[in-house]
Design a protein around this motif. Sequence first.
Motif, mmCIF file in Angstrom:
data_model
loop_
_atom_site.group_PDB
_atom_site.id
_atom_site.type_symbol
_atom_site.label_atom_id
_atom_site.label_comp_id
_atom_site.label_asym_id
_atom_site.label_seq_id
_atom_site.Cartn_x
_atom_site.Cartn_y
_atom_site.Cartn_z
ATOM 1 N N ALA A 18 24.321 94.412 71.069
ATOM 2 C CA ALA A 18 23.534 94.912 69.652
ATOM 3 C C ALA A 18 23.501 96.383 69.866
ATOM 4 O O ALA A 18 23.915 96.863 68.638
ATOM 5 C CB ALA A 18 22.031 94.747 69.917
ATOM 6 N N GLU A 19 23.686 97.229 70.751
ATOM 7 C CA GLU A 19 23.855 98.708 70.609
ATOM 8 C C GLU A 19 25.082 98.982 70.176
ATOM 9 O O GLU A 19 25.087 100.133 69.217
ATOM 10 C CB GLU A 19 23.713 99.284 72.073
ATOM 11 N N GLY A 20 26.293 98.430 70.492
ATOM 12 C CA GLY A 20 27.567 98.674 70.233
ATOM 13 C C GLY A 20 27.882 98.267 68.628
ATOM 14 O O GLY A 20 28.842 98.552 68.029
ATOM 15 N N ALA A 21 26.980 97.176 68.006
ATOM 16 C CA ALA A 21 27.383 96.773 66.922
ATOM 17 C C ALA A 21 26.849 97.432 65.768
ATOM 18 O O ALA A 21 26.750 97.218 64.587
ATOM 19 C CB ALA A 21 26.758 95.446 66.683
ATOM 20 N N ASN A 22 26.204 98.731 65.968
ATOM 21 C CA ASN A 22 25.804 99.423 64.934
ATOM 22 C C ASN A 22 26.622 100.178 63.899
ATOM 23 O O ASN A 22 27.816 100.613 64.556
ATOM 24 C CB ASN A 22 24.842 100.730 65.857
ATOM 25 N N PRO A 23 26.567 99.436 62.715
ATOM 26 C CA PRO A 23 27.614 100.064 61.719
ATOM 27 C C PRO A 23 27.710 101.669 61.616
ATOM 28 O O PRO A 23 28.894 102.252 61.127
ATOM 29 C CB PRO A 23 27.463 99.313 60.472
ATOM 30 N N ARG A 24 26.902 102.308 62.199
ATOM 31 C CA ARG A 24 26.590 103.825 61.715
ATOM 32 C C ARG A 24 27.512 104.259 63.018
ATOM 33 O O ARG A 24 27.835 105.774 62.704
ATOM 34 C CB ARG A 24 25.169 104.258 61.614
ATOM 35 N N LEU A 25 28.045 103.838 64.087
ATOM 36 C CA LEU A 25 28.613 104.707 64.922
ATOM 37 C C LEU A 25 29.895 104.865 64.652
ATOM 38 O O LEU A 25 30.656 103.760 63.904
ATOM 39 C CB LEU A 25 28.888 103.407 66.459
ATOM 40 N N SER A 26 30.567 106.024 64.928
ATOM 41 C CA SER A 26 32.008 106.252 64.686
ATOM 42 C C SER A 26 32.821 105.386 65.727
ATOM 43 O O SER A 26 32.221 104.894 66.728
ATOM 44 C CB SER A 26 32.381 107.700 64.815
ATOM 45 N N TYR A 52 30.907 92.229 81.886
ATOM 46 C CA TYR A 52 31.668 91.815 80.850
ATOM 47 C C TYR A 52 32.727 93.054 80.510
ATOM 48 O O TYR A 52 32.462 93.994 80.475
ATOM 49 C CB TYR A 52 31.185 91.459 79.517
ATOM 50 N N ALA A 53 34.037 92.530 80.359
ATOM 51 C CA ALA A 53 34.833 93.703 80.124
ATOM 52 C C ALA A 53 34.841 94.293 78.738
ATOM 53 O O ALA A 53 34.169 93.643 77.674
ATOM 54 C CB ALA A 53 36.526 93.071 80.195
ATOM 55 N N GLY A 54 35.337 95.353 78.676
ATOM 56 C CA GLY A 54 35.027 96.352 77.112
ATOM 57 C C GLY A 54 35.830 95.309 76.127
ATOM 58 O O GLY A 54 35.480 95.119 74.987
ATOM 59 N N GLY A 55 36.999 94.674 76.322
ATOM 60 C CA GLY A 55 37.883 93.883 75.288
ATOM 61 C C GLY A 55 36.927 92.614 74.852
ATOM 62 O O GLY A 55 36.931 92.212 73.663
ATOM 63 N N THR A 56 36.195 92.005 75.880
ATOM 64 C CA THR A 56 35.179 91.088 75.491
ATOM 65 C C THR A 56 34.003 91.482 74.610
ATOM 66 O O THR A 56 33.723 90.959 73.540
ATOM 67 C CB THR A 56 34.449 90.383 76.678
ATOM 68 N N ILE A 57 33.540 92.552 75.115
ATOM 69 C CA ILE A 57 32.467 92.960 74.201
ATOM 70 C C ILE A 57 33.181 93.561 72.882
ATOM 71 O O ILE A 57 32.410 93.244 71.845
ATOM 72 C CB ILE A 57 31.985 94.411 74.699
ATOM 73 N N ASP A 58 34.413 93.999 72.546
ATOM 74 C CA ASP A 58 34.869 94.497 71.280
ATOM 75 C C ASP A 58 35.064 93.085 70.447
ATOM 76 O O ASP A 58 34.711 93.134 69.295
ATOM 77 C CB ASP A 58 36.168 95.051 71.467
ATOM 78 N N ARG A 59 35.620 92.065 71.296
ATOM 79 C CA ARG A 59 35.755 90.827 70.420
ATOM 80 C C ARG A 59 34.354 90.435 70.047
ATOM 81 O O ARG A 59 34.385 89.565 68.935
ATOM 82 C CB ARG A 59 36.442 89.691 71.499
ATOM 83 N N TRP A 60 33.436 90.328 70.925
ATOM 84 C CA TRP A 60 32.050 89.876 70.369
ATOM 85 C C TRP A 60 31.513 90.692 69.279
ATOM 86 O O TRP A 60 31.065 89.990 68.161
ATOM 87 C CB TRP A 60 30.952 89.807 71.632
ATOM 88 N N ILE A 61 31.999 91.734 69.255
ATOM 89 C CA ILE A 61 31.136 92.769 68.094
ATOM 90 C C ILE A 61 32.078 92.341 66.768
ATOM 91 O O ILE A 61 31.688 92.191 65.659
ATOM 92 C CB ILE A 61 31.508 94.228 68.485
ATOM 93 N N ARG A 62 33.312 92.187 67.023
ATOM 94 C CA ARG A 62 34.185 91.724 65.709
ATOM 95 C C ARG A 62 33.635 90.410 65.294
ATOM 96 O O ARG A 62 33.615 90.133 64.100
ATOM 97 C CB ARG A 62 35.800 91.561 66.003
ATOM 98 N N ASP A 63 33.494 89.438 66.241
ATOM 99 C CA ASP A 63 32.929 88.211 66.026
ATOM 100 C C ASP A 63 31.795 88.014 64.993
ATOM 101 O O ASP A 63 31.512 87.334 64.059
ATOM 102 C CB ASP A 63 32.917 86.996 67.268
ATOM 103 N N TRP A 64 30.830 89.024 65.262
ATOM 104 C CA TRP A 64 29.522 89.453 64.922
ATOM 105 C C TRP A 64 29.631 89.905 63.437
ATOM 106 O O TRP A 64 28.822 89.108 62.511
ATOM 107 C CB TRP A 64 28.519 90.363 65.945
#
Length: 77
Positions: A18-26, A52-64
């Motif tokens: 959730a914290e990383g999915a904020n669209p206002r983040l650069s 979780y690895a950063g790549g997994t978190i990035d993938r989940w953000i993309r999926d979200w």
Amino acid sequence: MDKDLAEALALHRWAVIAEGANPRLSPVERGRVVRAIAARRHAHPDGTERSYAGGTIDRWIRDWRASGLDGLRPGSG
């Protein structure tokens, strides 16, 4: 997979990203947030703690971003 378990896992994944999915983040800010998320342990629905690895978190953000909560369900990607 049981629908309730799939829902619990999707909600867990959302709580993790959730914290990383904020669209206002650069992109730089998001990278920092993702690294911080990856450095923490997270309480999994099965009662264990996981990291979780950063790549997994990035993938989940993309999926979200692509499919909302449905994109975070296991097997949806």
